[in-house]
Design a protein around this motif. Structure first.
Motif, mmCIF file in Angstrom:
data_model
loop_
_atom_site.group_PDB
_atom_site.id
_atom_site.type_symbol
_atom_site.label_atom_id
_atom_site.label_comp_id
_atom_site.label_asym_id
_atom_site.label_seq_id
_atom_site.Cartn_x
_atom_site.Cartn_y
_atom_site.Cartn_z
ATOM 1 N N SER A 14 0.842 -1.203 0.000
ATOM 2 C CA SER A 14 0.000 0.000 0.000
ATOM 3 C C SER A 14 0.868 1.241 0.000
ATOM 4 N N THR A 15 0.276 2.346 -0.391
ATOM 5 C CA THR A 15 0.986 3.617 -0.421
ATOM 6 C C THR A 15 -0.002 4.751 -0.206
ATOM 7 N N PHE A 16 0.491 5.823 0.402
ATOM 8 C CA PHE A 16 -0.348 6.998 0.628
ATOM 9 C C PHE A 16 -0.154 8.062 -0.451
ATOM 10 N N PRO A 89 -8.834 8.779 -2.675
ATOM 11 C CA PRO A 89 -7.914 9.908 -2.563
ATOM 12 C C PRO A 89 -6.951 9.749 -1.387
ATOM 13 N N GLY A 90 -5.654 9.675 -1.688
ATOM 14 C CA GLY A 90 -4.635 9.582 -0.646
ATOM 15 C C GLY A 90 -4.228 8.183 -0.262
ATOM 16 N N PHE A 91 -4.800 7.157 -0.883
ATOM 17 C CA PHE A 91 -4.433 5.787 -0.507
ATOM 18 C C PHE A 91 -4.650 4.852 -1.693
ATOM 19 N N ARG A 92 -3.677 3.956 -1.921
ATOM 20 C CA ARG A 92 -3.775 2.918 -2.934
ATOM 21 C C ARG A 92 -3.209 1.623 -2.347
ATOM 22 N N ALA A 93 -3.769 0.476 -2.719
ATOM 23 C CA ALA A 93 -3.278 -0.796 -2.194
ATOM 24 C C ALA A 93 -3.642 -1.939 -3.115
ATOM 25 N N ALA A 94 -2.856 -3.004 -3.016
ATOM 26 C CA ALA A 94 -3.137 -4.243 -3.740
ATOM 27 C C ALA A 94 -2.771 -5.406 -2.831
ATOM 28 N N ALA A 95 -3.540 -6.486 -2.939
ATOM 29 C CA ALA A 95 -3.287 -7.709 -2.182
ATOM 30 C C ALA A 95 -3.330 -8.889 -3.151
ATOM 31 N N ILE A 96 -2.362 -9.797 -3.033
ATOM 32 C CA ILE A 96 -2.203 -10.902 -3.978
ATOM 33 C C ILE A 96 -1.979 -12.187 -3.195
ATOM 34 N N ALA A 97 -2.523 -13.296 -3.699
ATOM 35 C CA ALA A 97 -2.278 -14.604 -3.098
ATOM 36 C C ALA A 97 -2.319 -15.668 -4.183
ATOM 37 N N ARG A 98 -1.718 -16.794 -3.885
ATOM 38 C CA ARG A 98 -1.833 -17.960 -4.770
ATOM 39 C C ARG A 98 -3.162 -18.652 -4.478
ATOM 40 N N THR A 99 -3.830 -19.115 -5.515
ATOM 41 C CA THR A 99 -5.148 -19.726 -5.334
ATOM 42 C C THR A 99 -5.079 -21.065 -4.609
ATOM 43 N N GLU A 100 -3.909 -21.651 -4.497
ATOM 44 C CA GLU A 100 -3.795 -22.886 -3.716
ATOM 45 C C GLU A 100 -4.009 -22.612 -2.230
ATOM 46 N N ALA A 101 -3.837 -21.357 -1.823
ATOM 47 C CA ALA A 101 -4.029 -20.983 -0.414
ATOM 48 C C ALA A 101 -5.297 -20.165 -0.198
ATOM 49 N N ILE A 102 -5.569 -19.225 -1.092
ATOM 50 C CA ILE A 102 -6.694 -18.300 -0.954
ATOM 51 C C ILE A 102 -7.545 -18.370 -2.212
ATOM 52 N N ALA A 103 -8.829 -18.645 -2.036
ATOM 53 C CA ALA A 103 -9.716 -18.776 -3.193
ATOM 54 C C ALA A 103 -10.075 -17.431 -3.804
ATOM 55 N N SER A 104 -10.278 -16.427 -2.959
ATOM 56 C CA SER A 104 -10.659 -15.107 -3.458
ATOM 57 C C SER A 104 -10.352 -14.063 -2.396
ATOM 58 N N LEU A 105 -10.070 -12.856 -2.864
ATOM 59 C CA LEU A 105 -9.706 -11.738 -1.990
ATOM 60 C C LEU A 105 -10.583 -10.535 -2.288
#
Length: 220
Positions: A14-16, A89-105
């Motif tokens: 994430s970043t501000f 405004p003022g914040f951006r973020a991304a979250a990533i996972a492998r589908t073998e561990a997490i089905a959806s985010l």
């Protein structure tokens, strides 16, 4: 901030402020074409969330790849990958996972400010609205109407990649724990994974630096 409410299997960046493409690889040609006619502000947020996503992918040992939006803005992630992006405004973020561990985010960030007049009635159910006053008494530092909106956005972002169907704001009923968790009971048939139908999602939330953040990581 967003990493604090996600499990260890998820890489989050994430970043501000907007990131400079000069420090990272910039947009892929197809990404650049998607925002070629957009205003500068839109190009900046579009670029930054993708740079965040590629940094998160690198943390998982994944190569960079173009991240293009399909129907309803859902990202077409590479095979074996699931993720979610958010910006305000003022914040951006991304979250990533492998589908073998997490089905959806699903992640979402919003300013910790009241919703505009009339929006709460559109996005909430009567029982949800009835609980906001008590939540506000216990945690007056949180604008609970905005947090409810954010959590419902995270619910949709988790739901849509699994079903490719719309989910109305009033088709999930949410309950919050002031300590930082929430549950979302689906009022329509939920997605089926490995022979099990999921009728509810569990998530976490936090507040700080003028933002409310919500996240759902549905285990595979």
């Amino acid at each position: 901030m967003i990493a604090a409410i996600l499990p260890p299997d998820v890489a989050a960046v994430s970043t501000f402020g907007d990131l400079s493409p000069t420090r990272d690889r910039g947009l892929f040609p197809a990404e650049a074409a998607a925002v070629a006619q957009a205003v500068a502000r839109r190009r900046a947020e579009f670029t930054t969330v993708r740079l965040c996503a590629r940094r998160a992918m690198a943390e998982l040992g994944l190569p960079p790849a173009p991240l293009l939006s399909g129907k309803r803005g859902a990202i077409n992630w590479p095979d074996g990958v699931t993720g979610s992006m958010t910006h305000c405004p003022g914040f951006r973020a991304a979250a990533i996972a492998r589908t073998e561990a997490i089905a959806s985010l699903g992640i979402d960030a919003e300013p910790n400010l009241p919703l505009p007049d009339g929006v709460l009635e559109v996005i909430s159910l009567p029982r949800e609205r009835a609980g906001l006053a008590e939540l506000s008494r216990r945690r007056p530092d949180v604008h609970w109407d905005r947090l409810l909106f954010s959590a419902k956005e995270s619910v949709f972002k988790t739901w849509y990649p699994l079903t490719r169907r719309e989910l109305d704001f009033t088709e999930a009923e949410l309950d919050f724990d002031p300590a930082g968790t929430f549950s979302a009971r689906l009022l329509v048939p939920g997605p089926e994974l490995a022979g099990r139908r999921h009728g509810a999602f569990s998530g976490r939330w936090t507040v700080g630096r003028g933002f409310v953040l919500t996240a759902i990581a549905l285990p595979a």
